[in-house]
Scaffold this motif. Structure first.
Motif, PDB file in Angstrom:
ATOM      1  N   ASP A 100     -18.074 -16.212  -7.872  1.00 52.38           N
ATOM      2  CA  ASP A 100     -18.305 -16.877  -9.166  1.00 52.38           C
ATOM      3  C   ASP A 100     -17.373 -16.355 -10.248  1.00 52.38           C
ATOM      4  O   ASP A 100     -17.004 -17.098 -11.171  1.00 52.38           O
ATOM      5  N   PRO A 120     -29.547 -11.271  -5.648  1.00 54.03           N
ATOM      6  CA  PRO A 120     -28.681 -12.052  -6.533  1.00 54.03           C
ATOM      7  C   PRO A 120     -28.307 -13.413  -5.936  1.00 54.03           C
ATOM      8  O   PRO A 120     -28.211 -13.569  -4.715  1.00 54.03           O
ATOM      9  N   TYR A 121     -28.103 -14.365  -6.825  1.00 55.15           N
ATOM     10  CA  TYR A 121     -27.643 -15.697  -6.437  1.00 55.15           C
ATOM     11  C   TYR A 121     -26.272 -15.959  -7.030  1.00 55.15           C
ATOM     12  O   TYR A 121     -25.952 -15.489  -8.120  1.00 55.15           O
ATOM     13  N   ALA A 122     -25.462 -16.731  -6.299  1.00 61.25           N
ATOM     14  CA  ALA A 122     -24.173 -17.208  -6.802  1.00 61.25           C
ATOM     15  C   ALA A 122     -24.275 -18.707  -7.045  1.00 61.25           C
ATOM     16  O   ALA A 122     -24.874 -19.439  -6.248  1.00 61.25           O
ATOM     17  N   ASP A 133     -19.645 -11.607  -1.923  1.00 67.49           N
ATOM     18  CA  ASP A 133     -20.707 -11.400  -2.910  1.00 67.49           C
ATOM     19  C   ASP A 133     -20.511 -12.329  -4.108  1.00 67.49           C
ATOM     20  O   ASP A 133     -19.704 -13.264  -4.070  1.00 67.49           O
ATOM     21  N   GLU A 134     -21.258 -12.048  -5.180  1.00 66.19           N
ATOM     22  CA  GLU A 134     -21.284 -12.927  -6.347  1.00 66.19           C
ATOM     23  C   GLU A 134     -19.957 -12.992  -7.089  1.00 66.19           C
ATOM     24  O   GLU A 134     -19.790 -13.806  -8.009  1.00 66.19           O
ATOM     25  N   ASN A 179     -21.690 -20.868  -7.167  1.00 71.33           N
ATOM     26  CA  ASN A 179     -20.758 -21.416  -6.178  1.00 71.33           C
ATOM     27  C   ASN A 179     -19.992 -22.657  -6.618  1.00 71.33           C
ATOM     28  O   ASN A 179     -19.165 -23.157  -5.856  1.00 71.33           O
ATOM     29  N   ALA A 212     -26.142 -14.752  -2.974  1.00 72.05           N
ATOM     30  CA  ALA A 212     -24.739 -14.425  -3.236  1.00 72.05           C
ATOM     31  C   ALA A 212     -24.079 -13.633  -2.117  1.00 72.05           C
ATOM     32  O   ALA A 212     -22.877 -13.758  -1.895  1.00 72.05           O
ATOM     33  N   ARG A 213     -24.842 -12.824  -1.416  1.00 72.00           N
ATOM     34  CA  ARG A 213     -24.231 -11.836  -0.511  1.00 72.00           C
ATOM     35  C   ARG A 213     -24.351 -12.257   0.952  1.00 72.00           C
ATOM     36  O   ARG A 213     -25.442 -12.534   1.442  1.00 72.00           O
ATOM     37  N   THR A 262     -25.895 -23.655  -5.166  1.00 73.22           N
ATOM     38  CA  THR A 262     -26.321 -22.268  -5.394  1.00 73.22           C
ATOM     39  C   THR A 262     -27.008 -21.702  -4.158  1.00 73.22           C
ATOM     40  O   THR A 262     -27.877 -22.335  -3.568  1.00 73.22           O
ATOM     41  N   HIS A 279     -26.851 -13.469 -11.279  1.00 71.21           N
ATOM     42  CA  HIS A 279     -26.276 -12.379 -10.486  1.00 71.21           C
ATOM     43  C   HIS A 279     -27.149 -11.137 -10.458  1.00 71.21           C
ATOM     44  O   HIS A 279     -26.988 -10.283  -9.578  1.00 71.21           O
TER      45      HIS A 279
END
Length: 346
Positions: free
Chosen positions: A260, A182-184, A256-257, A186, A216-217, A213, A177
């Motif tokens: 998660d 950032p990555y989520a 967004d993240e 998921n 995130a946004r 994955t 995050h």
């Protein structure tokens, strides 16, 4: 993604044991199958050391892996084989490989090596592909596996272990995050959390499977974009752990993240009780999993004796805010869980 695979002995004829598979220049002997799902199969393999691959007593893989702590003491690893039937599946696997390479954290499962090969002889004379992904192996299984065993024995994790397992998942997610961008993940759920038990130590928790994955946004600015997101989520995010905004996305929303965080809250509940907090709805006449999630209708089952502290139930409820704008972020969660660990761990 320029992946090579040399010296392949077909895995089809050696799924159970005895066959060899090459991932790039390194050779592995298949010991047994560990699991399967969809178009993927996971095998326990052992690196085959040859004179040409030996380096100071280590296998050839030691030349390739940057973090030597990921190397196995006994040469055993896990290989995930993915059958790829079309261009879309090929792109998904390539994206999983790319995303996995972004992460470097002790609570995220590292991808040690990979290869994608073209396989001829597909129906119609066309060629398909197979991907081989190499990981450290954790033979104690996942939280989901452990939950089934514990339920049969009527066992529960202690409050301390619940918090320590959860804290590790938070640490892994924080790494994802707080990347820029950032990555989520998921698909945070017990089935994607590896647990390793060592006597005298807290359980080690490692988040795995980055096939869902993504960045995130996302800005949703139309009904069609909202429906596209819901359709994507229905394919990539497990229903009992899927955030409300992925079930019923507004036509104007900033995702967004914190999707998660919802899944993390469901997973915390599952560490305690073995299931998602909303799966009860599947067993009720006229029950709706979607409605239970959207309305955050949590039910607390009977737990261990003595039961978990009310502060832990309140913590779960705080994470499971149906409105994403008021759902906490990972940094706030870590601060809170550290306080709970201090309070409830001897």
């Amino acid at each position: 993604m320029g992946c090579s695979f040399s010296g392949l002995n077909a895995l089809y004829d050696s799924a159970n044991s005895g066959g060899d598979v090459w991932i790039n220049e390194n050779r592995f002997r298949i010991l047994r199958q560990l699991g399967e799902g969809g178009f993927a199969y996971v095998y326990l393999v052992k690196e085959v050391i040859t004179d040409g691959s030996a380096v100071s007593g280590s296998g050839g893989l030691a030349k390739k892996v940057k973090d030597q702590s990921h190397l196995s003491d006994d040469g055993n690893y896990a290989v995930k084989k993915v059958l790829i039937q079309n261009a879309e599946q090929l792109e998904l696997v390539r994206e999983e490989i790319r995303v996995s390479s972004l992460f470097n954290h002790p609570n995220l499962l590292p991808l040690l090596d990979h290869a994608i090969i073209s396989v001829k002889g597909a129906p119609g004379g066309s060629s398909s592909h197979e991907a081989y992904l190499l990981f450290p192996v954790h033979l104690d299984g996942t939280l989901f596996d452990n939950a089934k065993v514990m339920k049969a024995k009527k066992e529960f994790y202690s409050t301390s272990d619940v918090l320590q397992i959860f804290r590790q998942l938070c640490a892994g997610l924080k790494h994802m995050h707080t990347l820029e961008p950032p990555y989520a993940h998921n698909d945070v759920k017990p089935g994607n959390v590896l647990i390793t038990h060592k006597k005298g130590h807290i359980p080690l928790a490692i988040l795995m499977d980055f096939g869902s994955t993504r960045l995130a946004r996302r800005e949703i600015r139309s009904r069609s974009e909202a429906l596209q997101l819901q359709e994507w989520a229905s394919e990539h995010c497990s229903a009992p752990f899927r955030a409300p905004e992925l079930w019923d996305c507004p036509s104007h929303a900033d995702i967004d993240e914190r999707t998660d965080i919802w899944s993390l809250g469901c997973t915390l509940y599952a560490i305690m009780y073995g299931v998602s907090p909303f799966e009860y709805a599947l067993g009720e006449s006229g029950g709706s999993l979607q409605l239970a999630i959207i309305n955050a209708q949590i039910k607390w089952p009977a737990g261990p004796n003595p039961s978990y502290p009310e502060a832990l139930h309140q913590f779960v409820t705080w994470l499971l805010q149906p409105q994403p704008a008021i759902r906490p972020r990972i940094d706030d969660i870590i601060i809170h869980v550290d306080k709970l660990i201090s309070k409830f761990t001897n």
